[in-house]
Write an enzyme that holds these catalytic residues in place. Structure first.
Site, PDB file in Angstrom:
ATOM      1  N   LEU A 156       0.861  -1.171   0.000  1.00 34.47           N
ATOM      2  CA  LEU A 156       0.000   0.000   0.000  1.00 34.47           C
ATOM      3  C   LEU A 156       0.903   1.228   0.000  1.00 34.47           C
ATOM      4  O   LEU A 156       1.982   1.211   0.604  1.00 34.47           O
ATOM      5  CB  LEU A 156      -0.901   0.028   1.243  1.00 34.47           C
ATOM      6  CG  LEU A 156      -1.917  -1.111   1.395  1.00 34.47           C
ATOM      7  CD1 LEU A 156      -2.677  -0.949   2.715  1.00 34.47           C
ATOM      8  CD2 LEU A 156      -2.895  -1.137   0.228  1.00 34.47           C
ATOM      9  N   ASP A 157       0.485   2.287  -0.658  1.00 34.96           N
ATOM     10  CA  ASP A 157       1.249   3.521  -0.626  1.00 34.96           C
ATOM     11  C   ASP A 157       1.389   4.009   0.811  1.00 34.96           C
ATOM     12  O   ASP A 157       0.567   3.690   1.678  1.00 34.96           O
ATOM     13  CB  ASP A 157       0.560   4.600  -1.457  1.00 34.96           C
ATOM     14  CG  ASP A 157       0.506   4.260  -2.937  1.00 34.96           C
ATOM     15  OD1 ASP A 157       1.360   3.472  -3.390  1.00 34.96           O
ATOM     16  OD2 ASP A 157      -0.404   4.773  -3.622  1.00 34.96           O
TER      17      ASP A 157
END
Length: 331
Positions: A156-157
């Site tokens: 995930l960013d």
């Protein structure tokens, strides 16, 4: 630092420095006769990049027959004694345990599911060599050191919150990677975006994604006939909207870098506070308004169906309230 082909090495203290300096000694084997120095060194010290080794040569940290060899193009000769002083790099120090709070929502002997907070980088990279989820996993589970990337199979960013699955064994990791590639892992996100959604409550975007040719730090929808990229597909479903913006559920069918953010910007609905793709801070949001709320898959070892949900973070709940939008989380 890992062991290399050097038969003799010693780690020396460096006074006031906290990092160790390793000095390695060897003789040039006949197989490397006539090779460039940097190329021969890359063969003898394979765990470091050739670019880094060239820097060591230029700094005078590589000795041939006791004398500094400061030209990477110098030719080495069979039997010559070589000494190289290796200094720790950020990369070499990145994969270390660091205790941190990790919200584990499920675990067994094969895998874990964790709820990542916004602001936590998943994997070490330039600018974030320490303090990542990977470092936390190494501290949480001593066995993680035996699994590539501490078991991380998807990311995930930094500023995206939500659910991630992490492998605890190599068998589980290989299976999960294959499942993600085969699209057998269901991942759904919630996003708050600028602008009214309008008609067509459900939209499927099938638009390839690659590096933005005008800004290599961004991704963009690209034309594969003249640019490199990969196919990407996302389904968006409107949950609520108002005059300022909308709440959308996003279902990934592929897993490209920044996929939801790029596709939403392509639809002219950039996420709140996502400055990279045209969003601006609003409704109290200071990070991109994106949360991985639903993760479902078949356990790769036991075959049990697993289904996990994560409550919307407080900052996104507050943003919805500020804009008068509603979200009723499924049970």
């Amino acid at each position: 630092m890992q062991a290399s082909e050097f038969p003799d090495s010693e780690v020396l203290p460096t006074g006031s420095e906290t990092e160790a300096t390793e000095v390695r000694h060897d003789e040039i084997p006949v197989a490397l006769q006539g090779w460039r120095l940097d190329r021969a060194l890359a063969h003898l010290v394979p765990e470091f990049s050739r670019n880094y080794l060239q820097q060591l040569i230029e700094q005078g940290d590589v000795l041939l027959e006791g004398k500094p060899a400061t030209k990477s193009s110098s030719k080495v000769k069979f039997g010559h004694h070589i000494t190289v002083t290796l200094r720790a790099t950020p990369q070499s120090q990145a994969f270390v345990p660091e205790a941190m709070p990790i919200d584990v929502v499920y675990e067994d002997e094969h895998l874990r599911v964790v709820n990542k907070p916004a602001g936590l980088v998943v994997h070490p990279a330039p600018g974030n060599w320490r303090g990542t989820l990977l470092n936390g996993l190494l501290a949480l589970d001593p066995l993680a050191v035996h699994v590539p990337r501490a078991g991380i199979v998807h990311r995930l960013d930094k500023d995206t919150s939500g659910l991630m699955v992490v492998a605890r064994t190599r068998q589980a990791m290989d299976a999960l990677v294959a499942m993600i590639a085969a699209r057998d892992v269901s991942r759904q996100y919630l996003a708050i975006a600028h602008g009214r959604w309008g008609s067509d409550a459900v939209r499927k975007v099938e638009a390839p994604i690659g590096r933005d040719p005008s800004n290599r730090l961004r991704m963009a929808v690209v034309d594969l006939s003249n640019q490199s990229g990969k196919t990407a597909a996302t389904t968006f479903e409107l949950l609520d909207e108002g005059d300022d913006g909308c709440l959308v559920q996003c279902t990934l069918h592929t897993g490209r870098t920044h996929q939801i953010r790029v596709h939403m910007a392509h639809l002219k609905h950039p996420l709140l506070a996502d400055a990279v793709y045209g969003g601006t801070p609003a409704a109290g949001m200071v990070r991109q308004a994106l949360h991985a709320w639903h993760l479902a898959f078949t356990h790769p070892i036991t075959g049990v169906e697993l289904d996990f949900k994560s409550a919307l973070p407080q900052d996104m709940q507050s943003a919805l309230a500020d804009w008068g939008l509603s979200y009723n989380a499924p049970s």
